[in-house]
Scaffold this active site. Structure first.
Site, PDB file in Angstrom:
ATOM      1  N   ASP A 133       7.777  -2.970   3.730  1.00  0.00           N
ATOM      2  CA  ASP A 133       6.918  -3.446   2.645  1.00  0.00           C
ATOM      3  C   ASP A 133       6.989  -2.465   1.491  1.00  0.00           C
ATOM      4  OD1 ASP A 133       5.148  -5.209   1.427  1.00  0.00           O
ATOM      5  OD2 ASP A 133       3.371  -4.189   2.200  1.00  0.00           O
ATOM      6  N   TYR A 135       5.950  -1.562  -2.739  1.00  0.00           N
ATOM      7  CA  TYR A 135       4.698  -1.347  -3.477  1.00  0.00           C
ATOM      8  C   TYR A 135       5.102  -1.367  -4.944  1.00  0.00           C
ATOM      9  CZ  TYR A 135       0.228   1.251  -4.246  1.00  0.00           C
ATOM     10  OH  TYR A 135      -1.034   1.669  -4.612  1.00  0.00           O
ATOM     11  N   HIS A 140      -0.548  -3.631  -9.740  1.00  0.00           N
ATOM     12  CA  HIS A 140      -1.261  -3.411  -8.477  1.00  0.00           C
ATOM     13  C   HIS A 140      -1.385  -1.912  -8.185  1.00  0.00           C
ATOM     14  CE1 HIS A 140      -2.555  -3.795  -4.335  1.00  0.00           C
ATOM     15  NE2 HIS A 140      -1.514  -3.084  -3.928  1.00  0.00           N
ATOM     16  N   ARG A 149      -8.063   6.903  -6.518  1.00  0.00           N
ATOM     17  CA  ARG A 149      -7.685   8.277  -6.817  1.00  0.00           C
ATOM     18  C   ARG A 149      -8.217   8.715  -8.168  1.00  0.00           C
ATOM     19  NH1 ARG A 149      -3.062   6.487  -4.242  1.00  0.00           N
ATOM     20  NH2 ARG A 149      -2.172   5.988  -6.264  1.00  0.00           N
ATOM     21  N   GLU A 208       2.250 -11.621  -1.754  1.00  0.00           N
ATOM     22  CA  GLU A 208       3.576 -11.005  -1.850  1.00  0.00           C
ATOM     23  C   GLU A 208       4.648 -12.069  -1.675  1.00  0.00           C
ATOM     24  OE1 GLU A 208       4.212  -7.428   0.401  1.00  0.00           O
ATOM     25  OE2 GLU A 208       2.095  -6.842   0.353  1.00  0.00           O
ATOM     26  N   TYR A 251      -4.814   6.162   6.461  1.00  0.00           N
ATOM     27  CA  TYR A 251      -3.508   6.186   5.808  1.00  0.00           C
ATOM     28  C   TYR A 251      -2.986   7.576   5.432  1.00  0.00           C
ATOM     29  CZ  TYR A 251      -4.774   6.959   0.876  1.00  0.00           C
ATOM     30  OH  TYR A 251      -5.176   7.503  -0.307  1.00  0.00           O
ATOM     31  N   THR A 356       2.035  -6.176  -3.071  1.00  0.00           N
ATOM     32  CA  THR A 356       1.100  -7.079  -3.758  1.00  0.00           C
ATOM     33  C   THR A 356       1.546  -7.327  -5.193  1.00  0.00           C
ATOM     34  OG1 THR A 356      -0.633  -6.116  -2.427  1.00  0.00           O
ATOM     35  CG2 THR A 356      -1.330  -7.385  -4.343  1.00  0.00           C
TER      36      THR A 356
END
Ligand code: MN
Length: 422
Positions: A133, A135, A140, A149, A208, A251, A356
Site C-alpha cells: 500500500d 501513500y 491525504h 504531527r 483507493e 504504528y 487514500t
C-alpha cells in the site's frame, strides 16, 4: 486505436444507460453459479459472459492459448499469458459482442455464455501473493500530517522524494460483498498512559485504487518508469479498511500493522490498462525534481471519477465524498519503479494500492478521518443520522468510472458491510 476501445462499436447485448460495462470496457473477473464451477468472465451491460464456454466453443482457437486458463478460479494464469494475448482476447470479445460482426454467430449461443450479473456470484478475481500500500496522494498525506504531527511541516522530509509505502497483508483481501467484523485490539484512550483492549471505536474506510501485476520479474531486476505499464495488467477499486485508534497506538516506529490487516475489499472486476488508454491524464508538477529513476515521460495518470456512499443500517444511503485518481502525486509507473529499484521481485497477482485518494476540498476527502477531521466535525447522513466514523451495520460502497467524449467505462462497485465485533 485498440479495436476494443473504438467508441463507434455497439453491442448486440443491451447496455443500460450509464452502464459501467459498455463494449468498450470488457474487464476481467471470475464467477460461479450453482451449476458452473469458478471460471473467467467479462462484463457486458448487466450480463457476465462466460469465457470458459466461449473457449470450449472455439472462439479463441486461433489465438494460441491453452484453454484451461479460462476455467481457473483466478485470473493469474490468464494474466501471465502476457498483454499480447490478453489484449487479443479482449479484442476478440469485442468482435464476438459487436452488433455489426455476424461472422462469430455468438448470438445463437447467448443462452450458454451470458448470465445476468445478479444471478451469479462474483469471486475474488486474483490470487494475491503480496500486497503493497502506497501513500501517494499529497492532499491525504498533508491532511494526516496536519492532524497528527505538525501543521507547519505536514509532509515528512522524504515524501516528495519517494512514493512512501508499506507491505500490507494479502490474506485478508476480500471481494466486494464480503461482510467485515469490526476489529478489536489495543488502543490508548485520550490522556491515558496505559492501553486498553476492545473493539475499535474509530473504524474508517480508505478510498483507493489498486493495480494488479501481470508480469513477474527476477530477483535483482528493476523496472523503469517506461517499462512499468507492461507489468500492470489492470486496476480495481480498493477499500483499505482502517482502525484509526489501533493504528495510532501501534504504528510507531515500523508503520501500519493490525489497524489495517483485518481486511481490504476490492471490486470483482479488473479493468485492463488497455481499456483505460483513452483516459490518460497528466500528473501534477513534482517539486523538487525527483531522482532520475523516478522521472517519467508522457501521461501516466488516469482520469477516474471516484465516489463513496454510506448505506446505514436504517437504510439511508448518501454519497459522502467525490474524488479523482488523477490527483495522485505519484503515479503507478513511479510506484513500480520505486518498488523494484532495490531488486525486489514481482510476481503475477501481486497487488499495489494507491493510498487514500483525497482531492483538494473537504467534499473530495478519501477517508472519514479527514471528512470528520478526526471526529471533530460529525457530518449528516440524513436528518436524524450523523457519522464521525463507521458504525456497525453501515455498508461502505466505492464506485469509479472514466468518462470522455461520450464513452463511459466503470469499475462496478466495491462494497462491504461492517458487522459487530466477533
Ligand atoms: Mn491505505
Amino acid at each position: 486505436m485498440i479495436r476494443a476501445n473504438d467508441p463507434k462499436i455497439k453491442s448486440w447485448v443491451n447496455i443500460p444507460e450509464n452502464s459501467d460495462f459498455p463494449i468498450q470496457n470488457l474487464p476481467f473477473g471470475v464467477f460461479k453459479t450453482k451449476d458452473k464451477s469458478p471460471r473467467l468472465c467479462t462484463a457486458i451491460g448487466d450480463q457476465v459472459a462466460d469465457l470458459a464456454v466461449l473457449a470450449e466453443d472455439g472462439f479463441f482457437d486461433d489465438l494460441d492459448i491453452d484453454k484451461s486458463v479460462f476455467s481457473q478460479p483466478y485470473l493469474n494464469d490468464f494474466m501471465a499469458l502476457g498483454k499480447t494475448k490478453t489484449g487479443a482476447v479482449r479484442n476478440r470479445l469485442s468482435e464476438i459482442l459487436d452488433d455489426d460482426l455476424e461472422e462469430w454467430d455468438a448470438k445463437e449461443l447467448a443462452d450458454f455464455f451470458l448470465h445476468p450479473q445478479k444471478e451469479v456470484e462474483m469471486l475474488l478475481p486474483v490470487k494475491v501473493g503480496d500486497y503493497t500500500d502506497f501513500y501517494s496522494s499529497i492532499e491525504h498525506a498533508t491532511n494526516v500530517g496536519i492532524m497528527f504531527r505538525d501543521p507547519e511541516n505536514a509532509l515528512l522530509p522524504n515524501w516528495r522524494h519517494l512514493p512512501v509505502g508499506y507491505h500490507g497483508r494479502a490474506s485478508s483481501i476480500v471481494v466486494s460483498g464480503t461482510p467485515i467484523h469490526r476489529p478489536k485490539g489495543q488502543t490508548i484512550p485520550q490522556g491515558a498512559d496505559q492501553p486498553v483492549f476492545g473493539p475499535s471505536r474509530l473504524l474508517d474506510f480508505e478510498l483507493e485504487m489498486g493495480f494488479v501485476i501481470g508480469k513477474s520479474t527476477d530477483l535483482g531486476q528493476s523496472v523503469s518508469t517506461d517499462e512499468a505499464e507492461d507489468y500492470i495488467f489492470g486496476m480495481v477499486l480498493f477499500n483499505d479498511w482502517s482502525a484509526r485508534d489501533i493504528q495510532k497506538w501501534e504504528y510507531v516506529p515500523l508503520g501500519p500493522f493490525l489497524g489495517k490487516s483485518f481486511a481490504s475489499t476490492i471490486s470483482p472486476w479488473v479493468v485492463s490498462l488497455e481499456a483505460m488508454e483513452p483516459f490518460r491524464s497528466p500528473g501534477p508538477t513534482q517539486k523538487p525534481e525527483v531522482l532520475p529513476y523516478l522521472q517519467y515521460s508522457g501521461k501516466k495518470n488516469y482520469d477516474i471519477n471516484l465516489e463513496v456512499d454510506i448505506l446505514t443500517g436504517k437504510g439511508t444511503q448518501k454519497t459522502i465524498t467525490q474524488s479523482n485518481f488523477k490527483y495522485m502525486y505519484w503515479n503507478m509507473a513511479q510506484q513500480l519503479a520505486h518498488h523494484t529499484v532495490n531488486g525486489c521481485n514481482l510476481n503475477v497477482g501481486d497487488m499495489c494500492a494507491s493510498g487514500t485518494i483525497s482531492g483538494p476540498t473537504p467534499d473530495s476527502y478519501g477517508s472519514m478521518l479527514e471528512i470528520s477531521w478526526r471526529g471533530s466535525k460529525p457530518f449528516a447522513i440524513s436528518e436524524d443520522e450523523e457519522r464521525k466514523f463507521i458504525e456497525d451495520g453501515d455498508t461502505v460502497i466505492l464506485r469509479g468510472w472514466c468518462e470522455k467524449d461520450g464513452t463511459r467505462i466503470g469499475f462496478g462497485e466495491c462494497k462491504g458491510e461492517i458487522l459487530p465485533v466477533k
